[in-house]
Scaffold this active site. Structure first.
Site, PDB file in Angstrom:
ATOM      1  N   ALA A  57       0.828  -6.471  -6.785  1.00 46.84           N
ATOM      2  CA  ALA A  57      -0.338  -7.324  -7.029  1.00 46.84           C
ATOM      3  C   ALA A  57       0.152  -8.660  -7.566  1.00 46.84           C
ATOM      4  CB  ALA A  57      -1.260  -6.650  -8.031  1.00 46.84           C
ATOM      5  N   TYR A 182      -9.856  -4.129 -10.737  1.00 46.02           N
ATOM      6  CA  TYR A 182      -9.561  -5.552 -10.847  1.00 46.02           C
ATOM      7  C   TYR A 182     -10.724  -6.369 -10.251  1.00 46.02           C
ATOM      8  CZ  TYR A 182      -5.209  -3.615 -12.413  1.00 46.02           C
ATOM      9  OH  TYR A 182      -4.283  -2.889 -13.124  1.00 46.02           O
ATOM     10  N   ARG A 230      -7.320  -3.373  -0.002  1.00 49.40           N
ATOM     11  CA  ARG A 230      -7.249  -2.107  -0.759  1.00 49.40           C
ATOM     12  C   ARG A 230      -8.559  -1.901  -1.497  1.00 49.40           C
ATOM     13  NH1 ARG A 230      -2.329   0.387  -4.328  1.00 49.40           N
ATOM     14  NH2 ARG A 230      -1.759   1.131  -2.255  1.00 49.40           N
ATOM     15  N   LEU A 301      -0.225  10.351  -4.766  1.00 46.39           N
ATOM     16  CA  LEU A 301       0.466  11.651  -4.832  1.00 46.39           C
ATOM     17  C   LEU A 301       0.868  12.197  -3.462  1.00 46.39           C
ATOM     18  CD1 LEU A 301      -0.895  13.704  -7.852  1.00 46.39           C
ATOM     19  CD2 LEU A 301       1.378  12.761  -7.468  1.00 46.39           C
ATOM     20  N   ARG A 324       5.035   6.149  -6.700  1.00 46.03           N
ATOM     21  CA  ARG A 324       6.027   6.678  -7.647  1.00 46.03           C
ATOM     22  C   ARG A 324       7.159   7.437  -6.969  1.00 46.03           C
ATOM     23  NH1 ARG A 324       1.843   9.031 -11.935  1.00 46.03           N
ATOM     24  NH2 ARG A 324       0.470   8.834 -10.129  1.00 46.03           N
TER      25      ARG A 324
HETATM   26  C1  XEN Z   1      -6.276   3.150 -11.077  1.00 52.04           C
HETATM   27  C2  XEN Z   1      -4.928   2.648 -11.418  1.00 52.04           C
HETATM   28  C3  XEN Z   1      -3.934   2.831 -10.339  1.00 52.04           C
HETATM   29  C4  XEN Z   1      -2.528   2.570 -10.756  1.00 52.04           C
HETATM   30  N1  XEN Z   1      -2.225   1.220 -11.168  1.00 52.04           N
HETATM   31  C5  XEN Z   1      -2.506   0.210 -10.345  1.00 52.04           C
HETATM   32  C6  XEN Z   1      -2.181  -1.094 -10.639  1.00 52.04           C
HETATM   33  C7  XEN Z   1      -1.430  -1.414 -11.871  1.00 52.04           C
HETATM   34  C8  XEN Z   1      -1.584  -0.374 -12.913  1.00 52.04           C
HETATM   35  C9  XEN Z   1      -1.505   1.020 -12.404  1.00 52.04           C
HETATM   36  C10 XEN Z   1      -2.568  -2.160  -9.705  1.00 52.04           C
HETATM   37  O1  XEN Z   1      -3.273  -1.896  -8.787  1.00 52.04           O
HETATM   38  N2  XEN Z   1      -2.119  -3.376  -9.919  1.00 52.04           N
END
Ligand code: XEN
Length: 356
Positions: A57, A182, A230, A301, A324
């Site tokens: 992002a 966001y 997204r 996941l 991850r």
């Molecule tokens: C609902 C949170 C999903 C995981 N994250 C996504 C982020 C940063 C923090 C963690 C993002 O979309 N920038």
């Protein structure tokens, strides 16, 4: 052969396989400039065989950063570090992308490993804005300033200018971030959008910011290159944004020239009860793909090669994005190909050949 390793063409861009690196915040930029960290993080995964490498992002304005360490594209000086990364990713046979975002009421926070709470605007932080003056809570307790109509237009222009900088850097795949609580998602969700003007209220008004921003970006983003969005497909909260609304929004975004929906969920409320488990967001990608007739990416996941291959085989999504699991193993695609017995196996870069 496993379809996971079949090429995927969207507009004039062809990915060598269906595996992408999900955008992951590194909180390791300086003044919005991507650093050697980003080159190594993204470059290693291109080396490891990903088809698509999406940078994190990236803020369209300094006040849109989640933390002081976020990458940005709000000035021309930020083009070159990203261009260096794009060149390396392309040289490894992958497609470079970037996700453009604005954190809205979740901006001005400490890095996660420093607690993640809001930073005061008279310290390391800054003033925050959102659709409505409603705080997120749970450490992100500052009340944002509600955006005026002029300010909304300004943020939309920031998305357009940042997209032009991404193009100048050599980005071939652009994603607009309207998920995870966001700014774009804050407009979509009734939990955060309490406006009574044309940007809030019923579904049509809540989607206006995302639809208009997409339209303005599509107008300058070359037709030959993919534009994706997204979404958090559900808030997982009664009275919040729903999967039905996501399907309808996807249909509208398709008519605006969006090429793929990247299907995530959550992030609008700290009290959401999310049934996290293997592939828990895949059904959203499957539904949007089927009911909106638009390509989708599944994320969340996805860790096992057979699981990823099934998602593609069963046509639940066109792409899988790993987050991850890619941090644990940058060579996940090469390993997956071996485990799945893909023939001929994808070739690692020449200096690594003797290990595969
Ligand atoms: C609902 C949170 C999903 C995981 N994250 C996504 C982020 C940063 C923090 C963690 C993002 O979309 N920038």
């Amino acid at each position: 052969m496993s379809q996971l390793f079949a090429p995927f063409t969207l507009k004039s861009v062809t990915l060598r396989n269906r595996i992408g690196v999900s955008p992951m915040c590194m909180y390791s930029a300086r003044d919005g400039l991507m650093t050697d960290w980003h080159l190594v993080h993204l470059g290693a995964r291109a080396v490891g065989g990903a088809g698509l490498v999406l940078a994190e992002a990236t803020a369209v304005a300094p006040e849109g950063r989640i933390t002081p360490g976020d990458a940005g594209l709000w000035n021309d000086g930020q083009i070159d570090p990203l261009a260096r990364i794009c060149r390396f990713v392309v040289a490894q046979g992958a497609v470079p992308g970037v996700q453009l975002g604005h954190a809205g009421r979740k901006a001005s926070a400490a890095r996660p490993w420093e607690g993640g709470a809001h930073l005061a605007s008279d310290g390391e932080g800054w003033d925050i804005v959102a659709p409505s003056a409603v705080a997120f809570g749970h450490g992100l307790d500052r009340v944002p300033q509600a955006l005026t109509l002029e300010e909304i237009a300004r943020v939309q222009s920031d998305f357009v200018t940042a997209a032009m900088r991404a193009l100048a850097a050599g980005v071939e795949w652009l994603e607009l971030h309207a998920a995870h609580g966001y700014l774009g998602h804050q407009f979509l969700s009734p939990l955060s959008n309490r406006r009574t003007d044309e940007y809030g209220g019923d579904f049509e008004r809540r989607i206006r910011f995302v639809v208009e921003t997409t339209r303005r970006v599509r107008a300058i983003w070359p037709e030959r290159l993919p534009l994706t969005v997204r979404l958090s497909c559900t808030d997982w909260v009664e009275g919040g944004w729903t999967i039905d609304e996501s399907v309808e929004l996807a249909r509208r975004l398709k008519t605006e020239g969006v090429d793929l929906i990247d299907c995530s969920s959550g992030g609008a409320s700290p009290t959401a009860k999310i049934p996290v488990g293997p592939g828990y967001q895949v059904p959203f990608a499957a539904r949007i793909r089927r009911e909106a007739g638009l390509a989708t990416a599944a994320v969340g996941l996805i860790t096992e090669p057979a699981q990823a291959a099934d998602i593609i085989q069963q046509e639940q999504a066109d792409l899988v994005l790993l987050a991850r699991e890619f941090l644990r193993d940058p060579n996940w695609p090469l390993r997956a190909a071996r485990e799945l017995g893909v023939m001929p196996p994808p070739r690692p870069p020449a200096p690594y050949l003797r290990a595969w």
